[in-house]
Write a protein that holds these residues in place. Structure first.
Motif, mmCIF file in Angstrom:
data_model
loop_
_atom_site.group_PDB
_atom_site.id
_atom_site.type_symbol
_atom_site.label_atom_id
_atom_site.label_comp_id
_atom_site.label_asym_id
_atom_site.label_seq_id
_atom_site.Cartn_x
_atom_site.Cartn_y
_atom_site.Cartn_z
ATOM 1 N N HIS A 160 1.298 3.175 2.290
ATOM 2 C CA HIS A 160 2.043 3.250 3.563
ATOM 3 C C HIS A 160 3.267 2.333 3.569
ATOM 4 O O HIS A 160 3.948 2.227 4.585
ATOM 5 N N GLY B 4 0.831 -1.201 0.000
ATOM 6 C CA GLY B 4 0.000 0.000 0.000
ATOM 7 C C GLY B 4 0.868 1.254 0.000
ATOM 8 O O GLY B 4 2.093 1.183 0.114
ATOM 9 N N ARG C 188 -5.922 7.709 3.018
ATOM 10 C CA ARG C 188 -6.228 7.724 4.458
ATOM 11 C C ARG C 188 -4.993 7.566 5.340
ATOM 12 O O ARG C 188 -4.893 8.197 6.389
ATOM 13 N N CYS C 189 -4.058 6.696 4.929
ATOM 14 C CA CYS C 189 -2.870 6.497 5.780
ATOM 15 C C CYS C 189 -2.014 7.759 5.790
ATOM 16 O O CYS C 189 -1.461 8.141 6.829
HETATM 17 S S1 SF4 Z 1 -4.971 3.690 3.696
HETATM 18 FE FE1 SF4 Z 1 -5.581 3.838 1.558
HETATM 19 S S2 SF4 Z 1 -3.750 4.659 0.544
HETATM 20 FE FE2 SF4 Z 1 -3.083 3.899 2.525
HETATM 21 S S3 SF4 Z 1 -2.411 1.795 2.141
HETATM 22 FE FE3 SF4 Z 1 -4.547 1.682 2.767
HETATM 23 S S4 SF4 Z 1 -5.720 1.708 0.848
HETATM 24 FE FE4 SF4 Z 1 -3.634 2.424 0.381
#
Ligand code: SF4
Ligand code: SF4
Length: 315
Positions: A151, A149, A191-192
């Protein structure tokens, strides 16, 4: 290529209770230049060991001469359910709460490697659980355990989220590679990135020198002002980016997947007032395994004092 041996090994991993297991070829990682640029930019902080043995980290064939395959496994240590917040407490990242994943994984992987050495004496089987320079995440992706991801963590297949610790077994045997998962797990999600208290995340890049996990556990010096001013409650490690990720949220399905029992229990948070007063006997008693001992007593006390000061400053 041995289908029988591949099935034998993956069967042994399943029997040993690993949540995920797969196989990939032992070829060098795809973008060593990105890792080198990240290091050169200083994002590894004081983690000097990352730059050592770079050739082995990039190519498992340097670590184990003649390597042809990497067997990747993952244990799931949490299901993402929310913590109960205690006033005046600082939280501990979930991977550190139960047992020491190094020991838990190694004590199941080593007997498997030993049995394989006996049955296949012409081949080498080397177990690595943070004990050797190897790019576990890159190999895990190739072996079909999940996708990375924004992150930079592995998002496990089958709804397991990123509550995973990884281990590898490098072998000279030619095994049948598993299928990698296609596609990007993130799309337009951020979001992360938005949830990171220290703005350490750019898409698919974490500046470890800004990451609370690094700063609370590895960083010996005085943390920078932006670290002191943060508004989270992490005393040791940080799960904020995983908690924010939709793939790691608890669902009925993900709860049914369960976690390995060796990771259950443990202490989720500690009183900051207690930790700032810890003496060595208190730290010895609490830090019962190697993951928690990664931060010495002084660092635990420093982390607790910083959180306390910030709370007092905010009234
Ligand atoms: S929060 Fe969203 S952007 Fe971050 S790793 Fe998870 S799916 Fe991907
Ligand atoms: S562990 Fe915490 S500080 Fe580090 S990148 Fe994730 S959210 Fe940011």
């Amino acid at each position: 290529m041995s289908d029988d041996l591949t099935e034998e090994i993956l069967g042994r991993m399943r029997t040993a209770g690993f949540a995920l297991a797969g196989v990939c070829d032992a070829r060098p990682i795809d973008r060593p230049d990105m890792f080198e640029a990240w290091l050169q930019a200083g994002h590894g902080g004081e983690m000097d060991w990352l730059a050592k043995h770079l050739a082995e980290r990039i190519d498992p064939g340097v670590l184990v001469p003649g390597a042809r395959s990497v067997v990747c496994v993952a244990d799931r240590y949490a299901d993402g359910r929310a913590d109960r917040r205690e006033p005046g407490h600082g939280r501990i990242a979930r991977y550190a709460r139960g047992g020491d994943y190094h020991a838990i994984m190694r004590e199941r992987l080593e007997p498997i490697a030993e049995a394989l050495r006996d049955r296949h004496p012409g081949h080498r089987f080397r177990v690595c659980v943070d004990s050797a320079p190897i790019a576990e995440r890159d190999h895990a992706v190739r072996a079909g355990l999940g996708r990375i991801g924004k992150h930079t963590l592995l998002i496990g297949s089958g709804g397991r989220g990123s509550w995973l610790v990884l281990g590898c077994m490098v072998t000279t045997a030619q095994l049948r590679p598993s299928a990698a998962m296609p596609g990007d797990p993130c799309g337009s999600c951020t979001r992360c990135i938005d949830a990171c208290p220290t703005r350490a995340i750019e898409p698919w890049k974490v500046k470890a020198d800004r990451c609370i996990s690094y700063l609370t556990i590895e960083h010996a010096g005085d943390p920078a002002a932006w670290f002191r001013d943060r508004s989270d409650d992490w005393l040791f490690g940080c799960d904020a980016c995983i908690e924010a990720c939709p793939h790691s949220q608890p669902t009925q399905r993900s709860r049914r997947l369960g976690i390995h029992p060796a990771y259950a229990g443990g202490v989720a948070s500690l009183s900051l007032e207690d930790v700032v007063r810890w003496q060595s006997r208190d730290w010895e008693r609490f830090a019962s395994h190697g993951v928690l001992r990664r931060a010495p007593l002084e660092r635990w006390r420093r982390n607790a004092a910083l959180l306390q000061q910030r709370r007092q400053a905010r009234g």
